[in-house]
Write an enzyme that holds these catalytic residues in place. Sequence first.
Site, PDB file in Angstrom:
ATOM      1  N   ALA A  72      27.927  55.324  29.788  1.00 26.22           N
ATOM      2  CA  ALA A  72      28.367  56.719  29.926  1.00 26.22           C
ATOM      3  C   ALA A  72      29.817  56.713  30.393  1.00 26.22           C
ATOM      4  O   ALA A  72      30.169  55.967  31.312  1.00 26.22           O
ATOM      5  CB  ALA A  72      27.493  57.433  30.947  1.00 26.22           C
ATOM      6  N   GLU A  99      21.948  53.101  29.689  1.00 29.34           N
ATOM      7  CA  GLU A  99      22.167  51.931  30.553  1.00 29.34           C
ATOM      8  C   GLU A  99      23.281  51.067  29.947  1.00 29.34           C
ATOM      9  O   GLU A  99      23.179  50.633  28.806  1.00 29.34           O
ATOM     10  CB  GLU A  99      20.870  51.132  30.683  1.00 29.34           C
ATOM     11  CG  GLU A  99      21.007  49.795  31.377  1.00 29.34           C
ATOM     12  CD  GLU A  99      21.705  49.858  32.743  1.00 29.34           C
ATOM     13  OE1 GLU A  99      21.252  50.613  33.603  1.00 29.34           O
ATOM     14  OE2 GLU A  99      22.732  49.139  32.918  1.00 29.34           O
ATOM     15  N   ASP A 125      31.042  53.897  38.454  1.00 34.68           N
ATOM     16  CA  ASP A 125      31.331  54.755  37.285  1.00 34.68           C
ATOM     17  C   ASP A 125      30.888  56.200  37.494  1.00 34.68           C
ATOM     18  O   ASP A 125      31.601  57.145  37.133  1.00 34.68           O
ATOM     19  CB  ASP A 125      30.596  54.260  36.028  1.00 34.68           C
ATOM     20  CG  ASP A 125      30.994  52.862  35.602  1.00 34.68           C
ATOM     21  OD1 ASP A 125      31.856  52.263  36.271  1.00 34.68           O
ATOM     22  OD2 ASP A 125      30.419  52.375  34.608  1.00 34.68           O
ATOM     23  N   HIS A 144      26.637  47.118  50.080  1.00 35.94           N
ATOM     24  CA  HIS A 144      26.171  48.481  49.814  1.00 35.94           C
ATOM     25  C   HIS A 144      27.318  49.440  50.103  1.00 35.94           C
ATOM     26  O   HIS A 144      28.083  49.218  51.043  1.00 35.94           O
ATOM     27  CB  HIS A 144      24.990  48.799  50.744  1.00 35.94           C
ATOM     28  CG  HIS A 144      24.297  50.086  50.425  1.00 35.94           C
ATOM     29  ND1 HIS A 144      23.237  50.161  49.542  1.00 35.94           N
ATOM     30  CD2 HIS A 144      24.496  51.339  50.871  1.00 35.94           C
ATOM     31  CE1 HIS A 144      22.820  51.412  49.473  1.00 35.94           C
ATOM     32  NE2 HIS A 144      23.577  52.156  50.264  1.00 35.94           N
ATOM     33  N   ARG A 198      23.607  45.259  60.662  1.00 38.68           N
ATOM     34  CA  ARG A 198      24.311  44.370  59.734  1.00 38.68           C
ATOM     35  C   ARG A 198      25.808  44.335  59.998  1.00 38.68           C
ATOM     36  O   ARG A 198      26.435  43.275  59.936  1.00 38.68           O
ATOM     37  CB  ARG A 198      24.107  44.861  58.300  1.00 38.68           C
ATOM     38  CG  ARG A 198      22.709  44.701  57.851  1.00 38.68           C
ATOM     39  CD  ARG A 198      22.485  45.366  56.535  1.00 38.68           C
ATOM     40  NE  ARG A 198      21.155  45.029  56.077  1.00 38.68           N
ATOM     41  CZ  ARG A 198      20.631  45.433  54.950  1.00 38.68           C
ATOM     42  NH1 ARG A 198      21.333  46.206  54.140  1.00 38.68           N
ATOM     43  NH2 ARG A 198      19.425  45.084  54.602  1.00 38.68           N
TER      44      ARG A 198
HETATM   45  P1  FAD Z   1      21.075  50.418  40.696  1.00 36.13           P
HETATM   46  O1  FAD Z   1      19.735  49.835  40.877  1.00 36.13           O
HETATM   47  O2  FAD Z   1      22.247  49.555  40.945  1.00 36.13           O
HETATM   48  O3  FAD Z   1      21.114  50.977  39.208  1.00 36.13           O
HETATM   49  C1  FAD Z   1      22.269  51.567  38.669  1.00 36.13           C
HETATM   50  C2  FAD Z   1      22.240  51.332  37.167  1.00 36.13           C
HETATM   51  O4  FAD Z   1      23.235  52.142  36.555  1.00 36.13           O
HETATM   52  C3  FAD Z   1      22.554  49.886  36.790  1.00 36.13           C
HETATM   53  O5  FAD Z   1      21.574  49.398  35.925  1.00 36.13           O
HETATM   54  C4  FAD Z   1      23.906  49.994  36.112  1.00 36.13           C
HETATM   55  O6  FAD Z   1      24.104  49.027  35.109  1.00 36.13           O
HETATM   56  C5  FAD Z   1      23.849  51.389  35.526  1.00 36.13           C
HETATM   57  N1  FAD Z   1      25.176  51.986  35.265  1.00 36.13           N
HETATM   58  C6  FAD Z   1      26.264  51.990  36.069  1.00 36.13           C
HETATM   59  N2  FAD Z   1      27.277  52.638  35.479  1.00 36.13           N
HETATM   60  C7  FAD Z   1      26.817  53.059  34.275  1.00 36.13           C
HETATM   61  C8  FAD Z   1      27.403  53.778  33.207  1.00 36.13           C
HETATM   62  N3  FAD Z   1      28.674  54.179  33.222  1.00 36.13           N
HETATM   63  N4  FAD Z   1      26.640  54.040  32.116  1.00 36.13           N
HETATM   64  C9  FAD Z   1      25.357  53.610  32.051  1.00 36.13           C
HETATM   65  N5  FAD Z   1      24.768  52.898  33.027  1.00 36.13           N
HETATM   66  C10 FAD Z   1      25.475  52.640  34.132  1.00 36.13           C
HETATM   67  N6  FAD Z   1      17.756  47.884  49.724  1.00 36.13           N
HETATM   68  C11 FAD Z   1      16.572  47.999  50.384  1.00 36.13           C
HETATM   69  O7  FAD Z   1      16.192  49.093  50.772  1.00 36.13           O
HETATM   70  N7  FAD Z   1      15.773  46.904  50.552  1.00 36.13           N
HETATM   71  C12 FAD Z   1      16.141  45.657  50.146  1.00 36.13           C
HETATM   72  O8  FAD Z   1      15.389  44.704  50.300  1.00 36.13           O
HETATM   73  C13 FAD Z   1      17.428  45.511  49.520  1.00 36.13           C
HETATM   74  N8  FAD Z   1      17.884  44.298  49.106  1.00 36.13           N
HETATM   75  C14 FAD Z   1      19.079  44.222  48.424  1.00 36.13           C
HETATM   76  C15 FAD Z   1      19.507  42.987  47.926  1.00 36.13           C
HETATM   77  C16 FAD Z   1      20.663  42.905  47.155  1.00 36.13           C
HETATM   78  C17 FAD Z   1      21.106  41.573  46.644  1.00 36.13           C
HETATM   79  C18 FAD Z   1      21.424  44.069  46.881  1.00 36.13           C
HETATM   80  C19 FAD Z   1      22.679  43.984  46.054  1.00 36.13           C
HETATM   81  C20 FAD Z   1      21.012  45.287  47.379  1.00 36.13           C
HETATM   82  C21 FAD Z   1      19.840  45.384  48.137  1.00 36.13           C
HETATM   83  N9  FAD Z   1      19.392  46.604  48.622  1.00 36.13           N
HETATM   84  C22 FAD Z   1      18.198  46.692  49.281  1.00 36.13           C
HETATM   85  C23 FAD Z   1      20.113  47.841  48.243  1.00 36.13           C
HETATM   86  C24 FAD Z   1      19.435  48.484  47.049  1.00 36.13           C
HETATM   87  O9  FAD Z   1      18.965  47.473  46.178  1.00 36.13           O
HETATM   88  C25 FAD Z   1      20.359  49.405  46.261  1.00 36.13           C
HETATM   89  O10 FAD Z   1      21.031  50.280  47.111  1.00 36.13           O
HETATM   90  C26 FAD Z   1      19.547  50.233  45.274  1.00 36.13           C
HETATM   91  O11 FAD Z   1      18.728  49.378  44.502  1.00 36.13           O
HETATM   92  C27 FAD Z   1      20.417  51.070  44.364  1.00 36.13           C
HETATM   93  O12 FAD Z   1      19.592  51.651  43.389  1.00 36.13           O
HETATM   94  P2  FAD Z   1      20.191  52.627  42.298  1.00 36.13           P
HETATM   95  O13 FAD Z   1      19.098  52.961  41.376  1.00 36.13           O
HETATM   96  O14 FAD Z   1      20.922  53.704  42.966  1.00 36.13           O
HETATM   97  O15 FAD Z   1      21.280  51.728  41.561  1.00 36.13           O
END
Ligand code: FAD
Length: 588
Positions: free
Chosen positions: A291, A168, A357, A526, A416
Amino acid sequence: MKLYQKITCALLIVCAAVFTACGGSGKLKDGTYTESSVGHNGTLTLETVIKDGKIADIKTVESSETKGLGQAAVDLLCRAIVENNSIQVDTLTGATISSNCVKRIMQETVKKAGASDKTIASMAAVAVRPAAEKTSYEYDIVVIGAGGAGLTAAITAKQGGASVAVLEKNGFAGGNTMVSGGGLNVAGSDLQQKNGITDSVEKFTEDTLKGGDYKNDPVLVGIMARNSVAAYNWLRDDIGVPFMQERVQQFGGHSVPRACVPVGNSGYTITEALVKKCETLGIDIFYETKAVKLLKENDVVTGVEAENGGKTVSFVAKKGVVLATGGFGANVAMRVEYNPAYGSEYKTTCIQAAQGDGIVMAQAVGAKLVDMGYIQVYPTCNPKTGIISYVANSRFDGAVLVNKEGHRFVNEGGRRDVISQAILAQTDKCAYLVWGSEIESAGKMTQIHAKEFEQLKATNLLVQADTLEDAAKAAGIDAAALAAEIAEFNSFVDGKKDPKFQKTGAFRKIAEGPFYIETVTPSTHHTMGGVAIDAQTRVQSVSGGAIKRLFAAGEVVGGIHGTNRLGGNAITDIIVFGRIAGSEALKD
Ligand code: FAD
């Protein structure tokens, strides 16, 4: 030993003894000190106890920092300061403003307690997240990204018997998942049954395909819809995520209410529980570990090269690498590269880590990308900061959108992208969300998100008044036009039909005070595009077929949501596909 060496040595021992007697931080006067400074979201106040010349305890007295993010920095820095009796702590990646706020407060605190600049400078440098001990590690599975998808994949793989590392780049886990509202769509949940809502996998699939203009990959949509109940049950029963029992939310574009909402209406409720589960299972999470490169030998992905504490650290993955790095909503250059319409004029709801990334790393090993130009903006955000307004979720309970001239201009329950485009076409590129006590008592948004409510009022982005006229005047909207518009709208509610904009979703009157008017504008939210995967989450190659031992889940993946992700579908997506990635990676 020569005489001058003996004298120097004796002096050093005396100095060290004095320094230690003063707790290693110089002469700190015992007492309780309260100091404040401005953090990321507002005032942060810390109360510090100095006992026997040492920093014995620090309590947060007042804070508006985001749970799990800025507040994680506050908690981690304070703990490190007490444990090391030093305020020379480093900042936490991803929470610089909150970290610096803590450092400013502690600087003032120790100065008040009598520490000189020299004493402060002599305090030991402390790493809040200690650097990796080795330069090379070996695990069965290496997951990149500790957001919702990554933590889910890691837990699933670990429960399947694998050794797992999660890398992370931030100093804390959670990603965008943590700052999300946490609502996930489920077709056939116990909550729907309890609330008498009839739904089906077919309906959910059709709504999602329609919402994405049928550009979605129907196979992946089907997998998401079919596995939604299992994903929700897993979160609730295996991970221990509590859900609001009385609320099934209907996000725009869904034909029935189907979003199960975690307690607090916050994704932090989900990520906090996922992190706890990782800790219980003994999963190694490497924080502050970015990473930078996927390692590949003879067409097989064999591991990850990462940066930690200024050093290169390699992580060998014997069975597979799971990419779970999220989207690129916060990367203006990348947004513009794939869709010039979403440049710096848009603020973002995403955390800064959403830089794409994983997409870049995957592309470097030959991954195929899909739908990269489809970028979503969220219609109701804070015009000053760009962050999403959860108070404005009163829209889902029936609040209406009007322009400065006092007129409605769109179906508030629609997609949206449609609402966002409509808002940008209004005066000042913003809209005003209007609701009264009927809608407020249904959703209680000002209570559930009380801190945000107070901040919005303090920054003049939200007004509350006993009459609609007073609220309109305070918000700078044409009061007479608004009164006429709302009277007409109320007659539509009586007739159960909105002939003007065919409003979908909740349909409630706006007749009783207090009235609320909030100023809102769209922000990028998104990114629908990303790496192409198959049903087993295997990353697809530009040359056809899967890239061996490379899996992906979450927002880093493209193709599931088509042109436009429906609200609540991302959390379903990341849990469903995170679980598949974790179990598929094990199979090799
Ligand atoms: P993330 O949760 O973003 O996790 C990715 C992780 O990877 C992060 O911790 C980041 O730091 C890490 N990372 C990135 N690059 C690297 C690297 N090179 N090396 C190591 N670590 C790295 N969706 C819904 O369905 N319902 C909702 O109510 C909703 N509300 C939302 C509200 C907000 C404000 C936002 C921004 C989004 C919302 N969404 C919602 C969308 C949803 O939250 C996201 O699409 C989803 O959480 C993405 O999850 P993920 O695990 O793919 O990525």
